[in-house]
Write an enzyme that holds these catalytic residues in place. Structure first.
Site: not given
Length: 482
Positions: A142, A181, A447
């Site tokens: 990690g 981020v 639509h």
């Protein structure tokens, strides 16, 4: 001292490590899993899940704030920070509990607790109590947040993203460093929850975007909501009592001084490979000391050692960690036979509002690949006048899609768009299926939906690839259609 001889040893019990353990066990029974920290993946404990819980609360507050625009007046809104954070921690703990239950289903004799360090290419020590000798190894240790070392002088007024979710109460103000981020997601969420927020970056980068037009649009859109200086000129930053004073030059070159309760460092993450002893193996490493690995086999320069997840030099995303763990574990389990695994098309989403997303090849990669030969074309669509987006009062966004001249192959996309997570999934499926732009346009579009904006961009791209007519008038039956 306990000595264990095994076929596969996996270091790290996060997303990548657990995926590797399952894959390796499909081939070998002798697979051990080693974890030196808390069980529960980065995603569940400090990453994607708690951050989305905070974002969900912020989105709720934002919807109430803009309700009067629809003629709906809900009354005075109260944001109770303790209740917000209590829900974040409570749901976070539930997610972590589910992960822990999965880990605890692994036979106890195959789970070891302690810090691993490599003795040689086939042996490692777990703390001082167990020596493991393995035919193959998977490194899935990690990552952790990183920031400039001298910021430690700020003491407990400096926090990293992992620590935000332990807050009992929302602060009054925060300076976020790093509009990537994590920084963008947390910064916008805190702003919407009533926290006075300043966001600073370096070099003008906003999120993971590489397309200059999309990045410029995104920066402008976010700056309208809260303070964002993506190329900040910071002077002094000092601890003052229970806060931090920051001096900086604003966009007009004027000296400014602010005082915040906390500095949130969202300046990146560092793979947890230091301390493993990789340097004594003669393994090929990048300039950060991270093992170089084949992207399809996850095999390092030492054939029996594989690396996966945030510990690798690949994309640090959960679905990527899961894929990498699966591939690395499969190859470790079947070693010395090694196979290339399926790598999915690139797909990344930033959960700001509007969301940012990237699919397939990004703009920078295509510029490198085609090097000014006009071998790819770009189609675009704005969401500012897109029908469904205007209906929802979410009409901000820009989508740019890329296609290859001659073949008409869809290459990738970058965007800021309402619900970009859904657009990005459609595009990722198309990219992995190696669809052409013409094939994508032959798919059904309902639509009114936001996805009609995608059709507009694809039509524009189709024309620029010289495979179809120029983009004509929009839907005449009902006004603004695309």
């Amino acid at each position: 001292m306990n000595v264990i001889k095994t076929r596969v040893a996996i270091i790290g019990a996060g997303t990548a490590g657990l995926a590797a353990w399952r894959a390796a066990r499909a081939h070998r029974q002798e697979v051990v899993l080693i974890e030196g920290g808390a069980y529960g993946t980065t995603c569940a404990r400090v990453g994607c899940m708690p951050s989305k819980l905070l974002i969900a609360a912020a989105d709720c507050a934002h919807q109430l704030e803009r309700a009067p625009t629809f003629g709906i007046h809900p009354g005075q809104v109260q944001i109770r920070g303790r209740e917000v954070m209590a829900r974040v921690r409570g749901e976070r703990d539930r997610f972590v509990g589910l992960v822990n239950a999965s880990v605890e289903s692994i036979p106890v004799e195959l789970r070891l607790r302690g810090r691993a360090r490599l003795v040689d290419a086939h042996s490692l020590m777990v703390d001082d109590h167990t020596r493991i000798e393995a035919d193959a190894l998977v490194i899935a240790t990690g990552s952790r947040p990183s920031f400039p070392a001298d910021w430690r002088r700020l003491g407990d007024r400096l926090v990293v993203s992992d620590e935000v979710f332990e807050w009992q109460q929302l602060p009054g103000s925060v300076a976020v460093f790093g509009p990537g981020v994590i920084g963008l997601e947390l910064g916008q969420a805190l702003h919407r929850l009533g926290v006075k927020t300043w966001m600073f970056g370096m070099g003008g980068q906003v999120g993971p975007l590489t397309d200059p037009e999309v990045m410029g649009y995104a920066a402008g859109c976010l700056r309208k909501a809260f303070f964002l200086d993506a190329d900040a000129r910071i002077g002094r930053m000092e601890r003052q009592g229970q806060g931090v004073e920051i001096d900086f030059l604003d966009a007009e070159g004027v000296n400014q001084r602010i005082r915040v309760d906390y500095v949130l460092a969202a300046t990146g993450r560092r793979p947890n490979v230091d301390g493993l002893g990789l340097e004594r193996l003669g393994m090929a490493l990048d300039d950060r000391g991270v093992p170089l690995a084949d992207p399809y086999t996850l095999q390092t320069s030492l054939p029996h050692i594989f690396v996966a997840g945030d510990a690798s030099n690949q994309l640090p995303l959960l679905h990527e960690a899961n894929d990498q763990g699966r591939i690395a574990g499969d190859n470790a389990g079947r070693f010395p036979e090694v196979r290339a695994g399926l790598r999915h098309s690139r797909l990344s989403v930033v959960f700001t509002d509007p969301q940012l997303a990237m699919v397939g090849a990004d703009y920078r990669e295509l510029e490198r690949r085609y090097g000014g030969c006009d071998c790819f074309a770009i189609g675009r669509a704005s969401f500012e006048d897109q029908g469904r987006s205007r209906v929802m009062l979410r009409h901000q966004g820009l989508l740019r899609v890329y296609g290859e001249q001659g073949s008409g192959l869809f290459l990738g996309a970058e965007m800021m768009a309402p619900e970009a997570e859904h657009l990005a999934h459609l595009l990722a499926w198309a990219h992995q299926s190696r669809m052409t732009v013409a094939q994508m346009l032959a798919m059904p579009f309902y639509h009114p939906v936001v996805e009609e904006g995608l059709r507009t961009a694809l039509r524009d791209l189709h024309a620029r690839l010289h495979l179809g007519p120029a983009l004509g008038d929009r839907c005449m039956e009902c006004g603004v259609g695309d």
